[in-house]
Design a protein around this motif. Structure first.
Motif, PDB file in Angstrom:
ATOM      1  N   ARG A  84       6.233 -11.225  33.950  1.00  0.00           N
ATOM      2  CA  ARG A  84       6.427 -12.481  34.682  1.00  0.00           C
ATOM      3  C   ARG A  84       7.899 -12.681  35.045  1.00  0.00           C
ATOM      4  NH1 ARG A  84       8.159 -17.523  33.044  1.00  0.00           N
ATOM      5  NH2 ARG A  84       7.468 -19.297  34.329  1.00  0.00           N
ATOM      6  N   ALA A  85       8.779 -12.409  34.073  1.00  0.00           N
ATOM      7  CA  ALA A  85      10.211 -12.591  34.348  1.00  0.00           C
ATOM      8  C   ALA A  85      10.653 -11.729  35.522  1.00  0.00           C
ATOM      9  CB  ALA A  85      11.024 -12.252  33.100  1.00  0.00           C
ATOM     10  N   ARG A 110       9.986 -12.956  44.353  1.00  0.00           N
ATOM     11  CA  ARG A 110       9.103 -14.004  44.882  1.00  0.00           C
ATOM     12  C   ARG A 110       9.144 -14.019  46.404  1.00  0.00           C
ATOM     13  NH1 ARG A 110      10.554 -19.586  42.885  1.00  0.00           N
ATOM     14  NH2 ARG A 110       8.456 -20.226  43.395  1.00  0.00           N
ATOM     15  N   HIS A 128       1.916 -17.505  30.360  1.00  0.00           N
ATOM     16  CA  HIS A 128       3.203 -18.007  29.872  1.00  0.00           C
ATOM     17  C   HIS A 128       3.049 -19.395  29.242  1.00  0.00           C
ATOM     18  CE1 HIS A 128       7.484 -18.325  29.500  1.00  0.00           C
ATOM     19  NE2 HIS A 128       7.470 -19.478  30.112  1.00  0.00           N
ATOM     20  N   SER A 129       2.212 -20.224  29.840  1.00  0.00           N
ATOM     21  CA  SER A 129       2.027 -21.582  29.297  1.00  0.00           C
ATOM     22  C   SER A 129       1.468 -21.549  27.880  1.00  0.00           C
ATOM     23  CB  SER A 129       1.103 -22.409  30.204  1.00  0.00           C
ATOM     24  OG  SER A 129       1.794 -22.807  31.358  1.00  0.00           O
ATOM     25  N   VAL A 169       4.381 -21.181  25.766  1.00  0.00           N
ATOM     26  CA  VAL A 169       5.169 -22.424  25.729  1.00  0.00           C
ATOM     27  C   VAL A 169       4.482 -23.438  24.813  1.00  0.00           C
ATOM     28  CG1 VAL A 169       6.055 -24.350  27.108  1.00  0.00           C
ATOM     29  CG2 VAL A 169       6.139 -22.025  28.022  1.00  0.00           C
ATOM     30  N   ALA A 197       5.140 -22.550  21.324  1.00  0.00           N
ATOM     31  CA  ALA A 197       6.518 -22.910  20.952  1.00  0.00           C
ATOM     32  C   ALA A 197       6.618 -24.417  20.719  1.00  0.00           C
ATOM     33  CB  ALA A 197       7.477 -22.478  22.052  1.00  0.00           C
ATOM     34  N   VAL A 201      13.007 -30.038  22.268  1.00  0.00           N
ATOM     35  CA  VAL A 201      12.333 -28.797  22.659  1.00  0.00           C
ATOM     36  C   VAL A 201      10.847 -29.055  22.904  1.00  0.00           C
ATOM     37  CG1 VAL A 201      11.561 -26.554  21.778  1.00  0.00           C
ATOM     38  CG2 VAL A 201      13.962 -27.196  21.591  1.00  0.00           C
ATOM     39  N   ALA A 257       9.036 -28.518  26.429  1.00  0.00           N
ATOM     40  CA  ALA A 257       7.893 -27.605  26.536  1.00  0.00           C
ATOM     41  C   ALA A 257       6.697 -28.331  27.150  1.00  0.00           C
ATOM     42  CB  ALA A 257       7.538 -27.054  25.155  1.00  0.00           C
ATOM     43  N   VAL A 304       4.568 -27.487  30.554  1.00  0.00           N
ATOM     44  CA  VAL A 304       3.111 -27.341  30.657  1.00  0.00           C
ATOM     45  C   VAL A 304       2.564 -28.309  31.706  1.00  0.00           C
ATOM     46  CG1 VAL A 304       0.943 -27.662  29.403  1.00  0.00           C
ATOM     47  CG2 VAL A 304       2.843 -26.484  28.303  1.00  0.00           C
ATOM     48  N   LEU A 338       7.017 -22.985  39.835  1.00  0.00           N
ATOM     49  CA  LEU A 338       8.466 -22.794  39.898  1.00  0.00           C
ATOM     50  C   LEU A 338       9.089 -23.505  41.097  1.00  0.00           C
ATOM     51  CD1 LEU A 338       8.839 -19.079  38.745  1.00  0.00           C
ATOM     52  CD2 LEU A 338       8.881 -21.177  37.400  1.00  0.00           C
ATOM     53  N   GLU A 396      17.695 -18.877  22.634  1.00  0.00           N
ATOM     54  CA  GLU A 396      16.691 -18.545  21.625  1.00  0.00           C
ATOM     55  C   GLU A 396      15.351 -18.233  22.308  1.00  0.00           C
ATOM     56  OE1 GLU A 396      16.477 -17.941  18.184  1.00  0.00           O
ATOM     57  OE2 GLU A 396      14.559 -17.379  19.057  1.00  0.00           O
ATOM     58  N   ARG A 438      12.468 -17.631  21.195  1.00  0.00           N
ATOM     59  CA  ARG A 438      11.235 -18.193  20.627  1.00  0.00           C
ATOM     60  C   ARG A 438      10.872 -19.574  21.166  1.00  0.00           C
ATOM     61  NH1 ARG A 438      12.048 -16.533  14.381  1.00  0.00           N
ATOM     62  NH2 ARG A 438      14.213 -16.730  15.006  1.00  0.00           N
ATOM     63  N   TYR A 439      11.824 -20.246  21.809  1.00  0.00           N
ATOM     64  CA  TYR A 439      11.478 -21.537  22.424  1.00  0.00           C
ATOM     65  C   TYR A 439      10.745 -21.354  23.755  1.00  0.00           C
ATOM     66  CZ  TYR A 439      14.641 -23.735  19.042  1.00  0.00           C
ATOM     67  OH  TYR A 439      15.250 -24.169  17.895  1.00  0.00           O
ATOM     68  N   GLN A 440      10.774 -20.150  24.316  1.00  0.00           N
ATOM     69  CA  GLN A 440      10.056 -19.845  25.574  1.00  0.00           C
ATOM     70  C   GLN A 440      10.542 -20.684  26.746  1.00  0.00           C
ATOM     71  OE1 GLN A 440       7.977 -17.331  25.737  1.00  0.00           O
ATOM     72  NE2 GLN A 440       7.798 -16.898  23.562  1.00  0.00           N
ATOM     73  N   LEU A 441      11.797 -21.117  26.691  1.00  0.00           N
ATOM     74  CA  LEU A 441      12.323 -21.992  27.751  1.00  0.00           C
ATOM     75  C   LEU A 441      13.667 -21.467  28.267  1.00  0.00           C
ATOM     76  CD1 LEU A 441      11.586 -25.445  26.007  1.00  0.00           C
ATOM     77  CD2 LEU A 441      10.284 -24.449  27.884  1.00  0.00           C
ATOM     78  N   ARG A 495      16.527 -17.479  32.473  1.00  0.00           N
ATOM     79  CA  ARG A 495      16.196 -16.266  33.225  1.00  0.00           C
ATOM     80  C   ARG A 495      14.868 -15.680  32.750  1.00  0.00           C
ATOM     81  NH1 ARG A 495      14.802 -10.879  32.399  1.00  0.00           N
ATOM     82  NH2 ARG A 495      15.027  -9.837  34.383  1.00  0.00           N
ATOM     83  N   SER A 496      14.738 -15.483  31.464  1.00  0.00           N
ATOM     84  CA  SER A 496      13.551 -14.814  30.932  1.00  0.00           C
ATOM     85  C   SER A 496      12.285 -15.639  31.140  1.00  0.00           C
ATOM     86  CB  SER A 496      13.730 -14.536  29.440  1.00  0.00           C
ATOM     87  OG  SER A 496      14.853 -13.726  29.226  1.00  0.00           O
ATOM     88  N   ASP A 497      12.403 -16.959  31.073  1.00  0.00           N
ATOM     89  CA  ASP A 497      11.232 -17.831  31.223  1.00  0.00           C
ATOM     90  C   ASP A 497      11.261 -18.633  32.513  1.00  0.00           C
ATOM     91  OD1 ASP A 497      10.082 -17.215  28.586  1.00  0.00           O
ATOM     92  OD2 ASP A 497      11.883 -18.190  27.829  1.00  0.00           O
ATOM     93  N   ARG A 498      12.334 -18.469  33.291  1.00  0.00           N
ATOM     94  CA  ARG A 498      12.489 -19.204  34.565  1.00  0.00           C
ATOM     95  C   ARG A 498      12.407 -20.706  34.346  1.00  0.00           C
ATOM     96  NH1 ARG A 498      14.861 -15.224  37.132  1.00  0.00           N
ATOM     97  NH2 ARG A 498      13.636 -13.321  37.075  1.00  0.00           N
ATOM     98  N   LYS A 532      24.292 -10.197  33.697  1.00  0.00           N
ATOM     99  CA  LYS A 532      23.980 -11.331  34.558  1.00  0.00           C
ATOM    100  C   LYS A 532      23.873 -12.630  33.749  1.00  0.00           C
ATOM    101  CE  LYS A 532      21.005 -12.746  38.335  1.00  0.00           C
ATOM    102  NZ  LYS A 532      19.721 -12.657  38.989  1.00  0.00           N
TER     103      LYS A 532
END
Lengths: 350, 321
Positions: A151-152, A160, A183-184, A187, A190, B118, B122, B126, B140, B166, B168-171, B174-177, B227
């Protein structure tokens, strides 16, 4: 991802043991009468937390996650990666995306829905039969990692734009639906971890926790800084341990059929129980309190409230508490059972 | 009663999270957030925005009853007094500023507030996904912004660094946008906390987990290889020339208290309307504001969140909508 809940695993044994001890001791010494006199009603203080609204979004997400299989994700990933415009736009990320897609396309897990993969729904029977030889639990975590990496890569601004330019709208939206759903789920997990930690902080610091006196504040501050196992951690939350060092003038005992106050100094450990059923308030809190504690205590041979424990000939003993209820035995020529309720008469003092 | 993050249906494609601070919104009730003022400032489009509020006052209450910070807070106030000059007004200012300093003294409180933020972020993520997918849109393309005030700026700064670094927060940005359209910090005490807590670093627990102390102040960002992806494209600092929490004293900027992040957009409110021209008047205004916390407009309070929002309608419309 899953936080460590040390209290939850220890609590049932602690419940049985302490409950049994309390009842045995109370029966043997006729202390039930004293308990009634001491008044063990637990104050019900509510916390001004955020007003709640029903998480309808949560339900929709889970329903969608039930309808998307790992195989669906795999086929979509392969279709996207067969698009040369997209692969060109991915540039350095294309290798990561291809590796991630290869992980996602695990034939042993293709029948799993995304929700089942998270362990929130039953796994398909056909898959179970195969997965038992394929290492299901070890693989499913890495599969979500692969989905996250995929996804990233495909949601970078360049990818995109390339996708929207070169693929039909149905493919674009299907990719969005599938990748965002997976992904959700992460989230959401988390979020739940954060809420779980927050509940544990409330257990240890909130209205059903034990108040600390000034020396305990300093001792626990020092323990949290310098003693392993006492400090909070961002990902695991608070430690269940707390030091006890307090002057307690509210113990009571019966001497010659007369109720007498006893003052004591306690030194020991308090253990907070983070299991869901603990931390109750009111009468239920007597059965399922926030903590138990145990340690040593020092008592003067003179009974009475506000007596200095080291006055005269001191006696030593041991105490154990189940929530606010405390019972102790002190030595001497005649052993003596004393009981109390955890309370603070003067805030931050005793 | 456990904390439950707010979940909203998005009326349109943007959402705003309000994070309260002290003084103007310290009651902790829903009414303490200046929602009406914000909607007035945003104008006719205000109802298009899903406006979330996160309340962490209940965590502050835990600290107030469980832990006595009086001695340590006294040391911090002394540090502030030494920098402000030694008179009665300095004491009043130190009291006021002291309200935003104490969270650094408890790792538990910091982590608990972080977890509340957090969890709320999150949930917003959602909600965004659900709102966008229901309309056949890409989540997005939907935008989230934050408006924080006072102590809320500090907690926001810490939470944004935590989620940016971090996994593990999934936020992560870049990695989670997970990025923000705008992050607006009003009367931010981040630099103030950095200076004062830095002076007593030896007694601050888990310094490594305090972003404001552990490295140079910067816009929260994720570094992936070479980056750097910032959490937001618009990091906006709004402060007033009479507001000591935001780093000013009677029109003069206090370098040790003024937040000056590389890349931030700065808006300074001249606050001439407050008619405060002496240290004594400022001390009186702050004392009055400190003892009458609530949602109402306090025109004499240079730290009022309501006033900041009311005076910057154009900025808010451009940054949030």
């Amino acid at each position: 991802m899953t936080p460590v809940v040390t209290g939850a695993t220890r609590a049932p044994n602690a419940t049985r043991l302490t409950g049994w001890l309390t009842m045995r001791v109370a029966r043997a010494t006729g202390m039930v009468r004293i308990m009634m006199l001491a008044g063990f009603a637990v104050g019900a203080t509510s916390v001004n937390a955020q007003p709640a609204s029903l998480p309808a979004a949560h339900e929709r997400l889970l329903a969608r996650a039930d309808s998307i299989s790992v195989g669906d994700y795999c086929r979509l990933a392969q279709r996207v990666l067969s698009n040369r415009t997209v692969v060109t736009a991915l540039a350095d990320d294309s290798a990561t995306a291809k590796l991630s897609a290869a992980s996602i396309c695990d034939p042993l897990l293709s029948d799993f829905s995304l929700r089942a993969l998270r362990g929130e729904a039953p796994a398909p029977l056909a898959s179970i039969a195969r997965v038992r030889t394929g290492g299901y639990s070890a693989v499913r975590g890495t599969l979500f990692d692969a989905m996250d990496e995929f996804r990233a890569a495909v949601t970078s601004p360049e990818a995109r734009a390339a996708l929207r330019q070169s693929a039909d709208n149905a493919t674009v939206m299907e990719l969005v639906r599938v990748t965002e759903t997976a992904h959700s789920l992460l989230v959401l997990a988390a979020r739940d971890s954060a809420l779980s930690r927050l509940r544990r902080y409330e257990r240890k610091l909130g209205p059903t926790s034990a108040r600390l006196n000034a020396p305990e504040v300093v001792l626990n501050y020092a323990a949290q800084r310098w003693v392993p196992g006492f400090g909070p951690r961002p990902q695991s939350g608070p430690s269940p341990l707390e030091l006890v060092a307090s002057y307690v003038p509210t113990y009571a005992t019966i001497v010659d059929d007369r109720l007498q106050a006893v003052s004591a100094s306690e030194f020991g450990l308090r253990w907070y129980m983070f299991g869901e059923r603990f931390g109750a308030e009111g009468l239920k809190g007597l059965l399922f309190p926030s903590y138990w504690s145990a340690g040593a205590l020092v008592v003067s041979d003179r009974n009475g409230a506000l007596v200095w424990p080291w006055d005269g000939r001191t006696r030593t003993g041991a105490f154990v508490s189940w929530g606010a209820i405390k019972i102790a035995h002190v030595g001497g020529r005649q052993g003596e059972w004393i009981v109390s309720r955890q309370m603070q008469i003067i805030p931050f003092v005793f | 009663m456990p904390f439950i993050p707010q979940s909203l249906n998005w009326p349109s494609d943007h959402a705003i999270l309000l994070v309260h601070g002290i003084g103007n919104a310290s009651l902790g009730a829903q009414g303490a957030f200046p929602l009406d003022t914000l909607r007035n400032s945003l104008g006719s489009q205000s109802h298009d925005a899903a406006i979330y509020t996160v309340n962490y006052d209940f965590i502050n209450d835990w600290a107030a009853t469980k832990i006595d910070f009086a001695a340590a807070i006294g040391v911090m106030k002394k540090t502030v007094c030494e920098r402000l000059g030694s008179d009665d007004v300095a004491d009043a200012l130190a009291d006021y500023i002291g309200d935003v300093l104490w969270p650094v003294l408890s790792a538990s409180i910091r982590f608990a507030v972080r977890d509340a933020l957090v969890a709320q972020l999150a949930q917003i993520g959602v909600d965004r996904t659900e709102a966008a997918l229901a309309r056949g849109h890409d989540p997005l393309d939907y935008k989230i912004s934050i408006v924080a005030h006072s102590l809320g700026c500090y907690h926001t700064y810490e939470a944004l660094w935590a989620i940016a670094t971090e996994p593990r927060y999934q936020l992560m940005p870049r990695s989670d946008r997970f990025t923000f359209k705008s992050v607006i910090l009003m009367a931010s005490p981040v630099q103030l906390i950095r200076t004062v807590a830095g002076a007593i670093k030896a007694i601050v627990p888990d310094v490594a987990t305090v972003a404001a102390l552990s490295h140079e102040l910067a816009i929260p960002a994720e570094t992936h290889g070479s980056k750097v992806t910032p959490s937001t494209s618009h990091f906006i600092s709004v402060c007033g020339t009479k507001d000591p929490v935001g780093g000013h004293l009677l029109g003069d900027r206090l370098p040790w208290a003024f937040m000056d992040l590389p890349g931030q957009e700065l808006v300074v409110d001249t606050q001439q309307i407050l008619n405060i021209s002496s240290r004594a008047e400022l001390g009186t205004a702050l004392r009055a504001a400190r003892t009458s916390a609530g949602p109402g407009v306090q025109v004499s309070d240079p730290h009022s969140w309501t006033s900041y929002i009311a005076h910057h309608g154009d900025l808010l419309r451009g940054a949030l909508l």
